[in-house]
Design a protein around this motif. Structure first.
Motif, PDB file in Angstrom:
ATOM      1  N   SER A  75       0.980  -1.140   0.033  1.00 36.16           N
ATOM      2  CA  SER A  75       0.048   0.094   0.010  1.00 36.16           C
ATOM      3  C   SER A  75       0.860   1.321   0.001  1.00 36.16           C
ATOM      4  O   SER A  75       1.585   1.729   0.838  1.00 36.16           O
ATOM      5  CB  SER A  75      -0.868   0.145   1.317  1.00 36.16           C
ATOM      6  OG  SER A  75      -1.488   1.445   1.568  1.00 36.16           O
ATOM      7  N   TYR A  76       0.657   2.010  -1.014  1.00 41.11           N
ATOM      8  CA  TYR A  76       1.478   3.268  -1.008  1.00 41.11           C
ATOM      9  C   TYR A  76       1.017   4.301  -0.067  1.00 41.11           C
ATOM     10  O   TYR A  76       1.738   5.100   0.307  1.00 41.11           O
ATOM     11  CB  TYR A  76       1.459   4.040  -2.364  1.00 41.11           C
ATOM     12  CG  TYR A  76       2.510   3.281  -3.534  1.00 41.11           C
ATOM     13  CD1 TYR A  76       3.777   3.762  -3.479  1.00 41.11           C
ATOM     14  CD2 TYR A  76       2.252   2.491  -4.149  1.00 41.11           C
ATOM     15  CE1 TYR A  76       5.032   3.269  -4.199  1.00 41.11           C
ATOM     16  CE2 TYR A  76       3.261   1.955  -5.022  1.00 41.11           C
ATOM     17  CZ  TYR A  76       4.681   2.492  -4.906  1.00 41.11           C
ATOM     18  OH  TYR A  76       5.530   1.988  -5.777  1.00 41.11           O
ATOM     19  N   LEU A 108       3.412   5.956   2.501  1.00 38.23           N
ATOM     20  CA  LEU A 108       3.546   7.427   2.842  1.00 38.23           C
ATOM     21  C   LEU A 108       3.203   7.834   4.117  1.00 38.23           C
ATOM     22  O   LEU A 108       4.052   8.638   4.891  1.00 38.23           O
ATOM     23  CB  LEU A 108       2.613   8.359   1.770  1.00 38.23           C
ATOM     24  CG  LEU A 108       2.520   9.573   1.901  1.00 38.23           C
ATOM     25  CD1 LEU A 108       3.956  10.235   1.708  1.00 38.23           C
ATOM     26  CD2 LEU A 108       1.581  10.254   0.943  1.00 38.23           C
ATOM     27  N   GLU A 109       2.384   7.126   4.834  1.00 37.49           N
ATOM     28  CA  GLU A 109       1.948   7.555   6.211  1.00 37.49           C
ATOM     29  C   GLU A 109       3.204   7.148   7.045  1.00 37.49           C
ATOM     30  O   GLU A 109       3.636   7.907   8.075  1.00 37.49           O
ATOM     31  CB  GLU A 109       0.612   6.431   6.478  1.00 37.49           C
ATOM     32  CG  GLU A 109       0.438   6.957   8.100  1.00 37.49           C
ATOM     33  CD  GLU A 109      -0.959   5.880   8.557  1.00 37.49           C
ATOM     34  OE1 GLU A 109      -0.690   5.697   9.799  1.00 37.49           O
ATOM     35  OE2 GLU A 109      -1.807   5.954   7.861  1.00 37.49           O
ATOM     36  N   GLY A 169     -12.154   8.249  -7.963  1.00 38.19           N
ATOM     37  CA  GLY A 169     -12.531   7.247  -6.730  1.00 38.19           C
ATOM     38  C   GLY A 169     -11.464   6.434  -5.916  1.00 38.19           C
ATOM     39  O   GLY A 169     -11.712   6.132  -4.798  1.00 38.19           O
ATOM     40  N   ALA A 170     -10.286   6.709  -6.499  1.00 37.90           N
ATOM     41  CA  ALA A 170      -9.049   6.120  -5.782  1.00 37.90           C
ATOM     42  C   ALA A 170      -8.731   6.799  -4.443  1.00 37.90           C
ATOM     43  O   ALA A 170      -8.771   7.859  -4.346  1.00 37.90           O
ATOM     44  CB  ALA A 170      -7.982   5.997  -6.827  1.00 37.90           C
ATOM     45  N   THR A 171      -8.420   5.835  -3.505  1.00 34.92           N
ATOM     46  CA  THR A 171      -7.903   6.551  -2.054  1.00 34.92           C
ATOM     47  C   THR A 171      -6.627   5.990  -1.878  1.00 34.92           C
ATOM     48  O   THR A 171      -6.038   6.267  -0.888  1.00 34.92           O
ATOM     49  CB  THR A 171      -8.957   6.157  -0.887  1.00 34.92           C
ATOM     50  OG1 THR A 171      -9.078   4.755  -0.868  1.00 34.92           O
ATOM     51  CG2 THR A 171     -10.272   6.631  -1.398  1.00 34.92           C
ATOM     52  N   ASP A 172      -5.998   5.135  -2.795  1.00 39.27           N
ATOM     53  CA  ASP A 172      -4.768   4.332  -2.154  1.00 39.27           C
ATOM     54  C   ASP A 172      -4.421   3.871  -3.479  1.00 39.27           C
ATOM     55  O   ASP A 172      -4.937   3.722  -4.607  1.00 39.27           O
ATOM     56  CB  ASP A 172      -4.971   3.232  -1.319  1.00 39.27           C
ATOM     57  CG  ASP A 172      -3.387   2.600  -0.752  1.00 39.27           C
ATOM     58  OD1 ASP A 172      -2.518   3.277  -0.975  1.00 39.27           O
ATOM     59  OD2 ASP A 172      -3.422   1.893   0.045  1.00 39.27           O
ATOM     60  N   ARG A 173      -3.075   3.411  -3.646  1.00 41.53           N
ATOM     61  CA  ARG A 173      -2.474   2.727  -4.719  1.00 41.53           C
ATOM     62  C   ARG A 173      -1.870   1.391  -4.081  1.00 41.53           C
ATOM     63  O   ARG A 173      -0.838   1.468  -3.494  1.00 41.53           O
ATOM     64  CB  ARG A 173      -1.484   3.584  -5.654  1.00 41.53           C
ATOM     65  CG  ARG A 173      -0.635   2.831  -6.709  1.00 41.53           C
ATOM     66  CD  ARG A 173       0.233   3.778  -7.405  1.00 41.53           C
ATOM     67  NE  ARG A 173       0.829   2.758  -8.382  1.00 41.53           N
ATOM     68  CZ  ARG A 173       2.235   2.778  -8.673  1.00 41.53           C
ATOM     69  NH1 ARG A 173       3.015   3.658  -8.057  1.00 41.53           N
ATOM     70  NH2 ARG A 173       2.774   2.147  -9.684  1.00 41.53           N
TER      71      ARG A 173
END
Length: 682
Positions: free
Chosen positions: A156-157, A161-162, A231-235
């Motif tokens: 999960s990108y 990042l988090e 609609g993307a919230t993550d990659r």
């Protein structure tokens, strides 16, 4: 009474110096070397570097090559203490610290298994695009040697990042609002590599200055990015993972994709290794690389011979202090005849060879000589050689021999005035063990000379071999052997390499296959990378035309594909003919007719003969018992006709041999055939 040798082994020199006011520079320190500064009123007055040796710690002063040694030398050179003062001071110190150095806490089997199941979350390898983009084909990926040694793992990108933002927050104050803005910008750029590169630049600035750079959010917003799907919230992508095992469990993992290369959890003494339990053949060689990617590449470029079996080991980067112990254990358990050092073809790779060759105990001679190489400021190389001996006199003589051998090996090849000469300095000459340091310029040529001299010094010439790749590493060699690249482009412009091939026809077919596999891809193409003075240049060879549903290639590329198609068709026809000839040659035997008592009354022996042109012919030899046939009411001609039918069936391109036919059945078949003929004439 505690001896000086015991003090050296028990005392952690880095901790000892820090108790005396030296400050550790975490930014410059590494996992194997601690940089310590002596400061006065905020200004650095002195600096030392502390390293972990084979038996104890040692230090050196970067600005003064004569100031080096162990904790005894540290007290004598840095504090000016005499021998009695040193002994009293160290005696007081060891009374305040545990008798043994604190070891990493042992993790029980249950928690290790939990780490494997719940933390790593490995999945069977099904997504192979990343490995294929490096030129590694499916035959290699799914080879017996690598089963359950390569996995997939979701990545999960957003989570990546988090983690980066939280790390940034530990180095400098950052508001929750700014943390949220960084996440928004990351998604806006759809987590592009330029965005993460700029975030790394920000982190480096904070590490050096302890404060965030001005307009850092704007610098992140100005990076190149891709449009996120609606609609993307993550990659989320699928990583390729290589588990790192110690003697008992998986404790870390190398996780890779085209933009990401990280080790999950500290590797400590763990390594990646291939399987050897897929058959009972002995292991011939242990091949050591820095990366599992190089191990797979080496295997594909140099397939094992039919009677050859290898154990591959990868250290996941620079070899750690504890990895040689496990590597030596794996080598000895495998009972391999030879260790092959197949690390990178650059100074870093030669350094890796030296540190492995300096630690593995493969002969009786090697058990009494060990070495560790460290390089400072890129060119200042220091090889610390530790020897065991019976008495001080023997140690003194051996130190002299080692100094002569290594300095001569380096200096005899250096042109006058080209660089400083190698020098040897005795660090200590004890009653049972001694140390000597060889200082030299760390260029590739000198490192290779030291590598070869060390292998010889430790008596490993017949047990260790160095095989360097032609390019930087074996994966670069594999890429060079597979120059035709197939890639596809997403609708947002992000490009992915899907595979590398060494034949035009394979790349041509892969374009068509990838276009069908990725119907939403903006473009699918094949190209080559040509190196020029300005850098790599992409030369397109073919692309997929979606409107006409076909591959469109350049004339020269199309010509080569056509030629290779014809060669493949010819080869296929040749294989088919060879199979037919082989089947025909194997087709021989006899057909017999027996009476009720089992006696042979007629027999035809047949054999298929094949000439040099591949034409076949059936040769027959027949025998009859005419009197018996007359008594049974049949003729030799009728029997011959029946047996010829049997031979024809048996020689129909390997249908098999016919051995035995009953006379009553044969007579019945003949009578039926005659009845059919009469019916047809009426």
């Amino acid at each position: 009474m505690t001896t000086f040798d015991e003090y050296k082994k028990r005392i952690d020199l880095s901790e000892y110096a820090q108790r005396q006011g030296w400050e550790k520079d975490d930014a410059k320190s590494t996992a194997t070397a601690a940089v310590l500064d002596k400061k006065s009123q905020g200004q650095t007055q002195d600096t030392i570097v502390v390293y972990k040796g084979q038996e104890h710690d040692y230090f050196y002063t970067p600005n003064n090559s004569k100031e080096r040694g162990d904790v005894i030398s540290f007290e004598r050179l840095k504090n000016g203490a005499d021998w009695k003062e040193i002994n009293d001071k160290l005696a007081r110190y060891v009374g305040e610290v545990p008798q043994e150095r604190q070891l990493p806490q042992q993790v029980n089997s249950h928690s290790h298994n939990q780490a494997f199941q719940h933390n790593f979350r490995f999945q069977p390898i099904t997504e192979t695009e990343y490995l294929e983009s490096r030129g590694i084909n499916k035959s290699t990926i799914y080879a017996d040697e690598f089963k359950e040694r390569i996995f997939n793992k979701e990545f999960s990108y957003k989570q990546h990042l988090e983690n980066g933002v939280n790390q940034l927050g530990k180095m400098a104050p950052i508001s929750e609002a700014d943390k949220a803005k960084i996440q928004e910008i990351g998604l806006e750029k759809y987590y592009s590599k330029p965005f993460f590169d700029q975030l790394k630049t920000v982190q480096t600035h904070v590490k050096d200055t302890n404060e965030l750079p001005a307009n850092y959010l704007e610098s992140l917003r100005n990076t190149y990015g891709y449009k996120a799907p609606e609609g993307a919230t993550d990659r989320v992508i699928v990583n390729t993972s290589f588990p790192l095992r110690n003697e008992e469990h998986v404790i870390a993992s190398i996780n890779r994709n085209e933009e990401y290369n990280r080790i999950e959890r500290p590797k400590e003494n763990a390594v990646w290794s291939s399987r050897t339990d897929f058959d009972k053949r002995p292991v011939n060689a242990v091949v050591i690389h820095e990366s599992p990617i190089d191990s797979l590449s080496y295997h594909q470029l140099n397939p094992p011979k039919e009677d050859e079996k290898r154990l591959y080991i990868a250290t996941a980067g620079n070899i750690s202090r504890d990895q040689p112990v496990l590597i030596e254990k794996l080598v000895k358990e495998s009972q391999a005849e030879k260790v092959v050092l197949a690390n990178d073809n650059d100074p870093g790779g030669v350094k890796q060879n030296i540190n492995i060759a300096g630690r593995l105990n493969l002969t009786e001679k090697s058990e009494n000589t060990h070495a560790q190489l460290n390089i400072h400021d890129r060119t200042d190389a220091r090889l610390l050689v530790t020897i065991n001996h019976q008495n001080q006199q023997e140690g003194q003589e051996r130190l002299k021999e080692i100094a002569e051998r290594f300095t001569t090996a380096i200096n005899k090849n250096i042109p006058d005035g080209a660089e400083r000469e190698a020098k040897a300095v005795v660090v200590q000459n004890g009653s049972r063990s001694s140390e000597i340091e060889i200082a030299f310029t760390a260029n590739r040529e000198n490192l290779i000379r030291v590598e070869q001299a060390l292998i010889k010094e430790r008596g490993l010439e017949n047990h260790m071999e160095v095989r360097r790749p032609a390019e930087k590493d074996y994966n670069e060699d594999l890429k060079r052997a597979n120059p035709y690249i197939v890639s596809y482009q997403e609708q947002n412009g992000r490009e992915h390499v899907a595979g590398r091939y060494n034949k035009e026809i394979d790349a041509y077919n892969a374009v068509a296959e990838k276009a069908k596999e990725r119907p939403d891809a903006k473009e699918v193409s094949a190209y080559m990378e040509i190196k020029t003075n300005e850098g790599s240049k992409k030369v397109e060879l073919a692309h997929y035309d979606r409107e006409n549903e076909k591959v469109v290639a350049t004339p020269e590329f199309e010509k080569r594909v056509t030629e290779q198609q014809k060669l493949q068709e010819t080869a296929a026809a040749d294989r088919q003919q060879q199979a037919a000839v082989a089947a025909a040659k194997a087709n021989s035997g006899d057909v017999r007719v027996v009476d009720g008592d089992g006696n042979t009354v007629a027999k035809t022996e047949y054999k298929v003969e094949v000439d040099s042109q591949g034409h076949s012919n059936v040769r027959r030899e027949q025998r009859y018992d005419q009197e018996e046939l007359t008594r049974e009411g049949t003729s030799g001609r009728e029997i011959q006709t029946a047996m010829n039918k049997e031979v024809a069936g048996a020689t129909n391109w390997g249908a098999g041999n016919v051995d035995g036919a009953d006379l009553k059945d044969t007579k019945k078949d003949i009578s039926q055939e005659q009845e059919n003929k009469r019916s047809m004439s009426m």
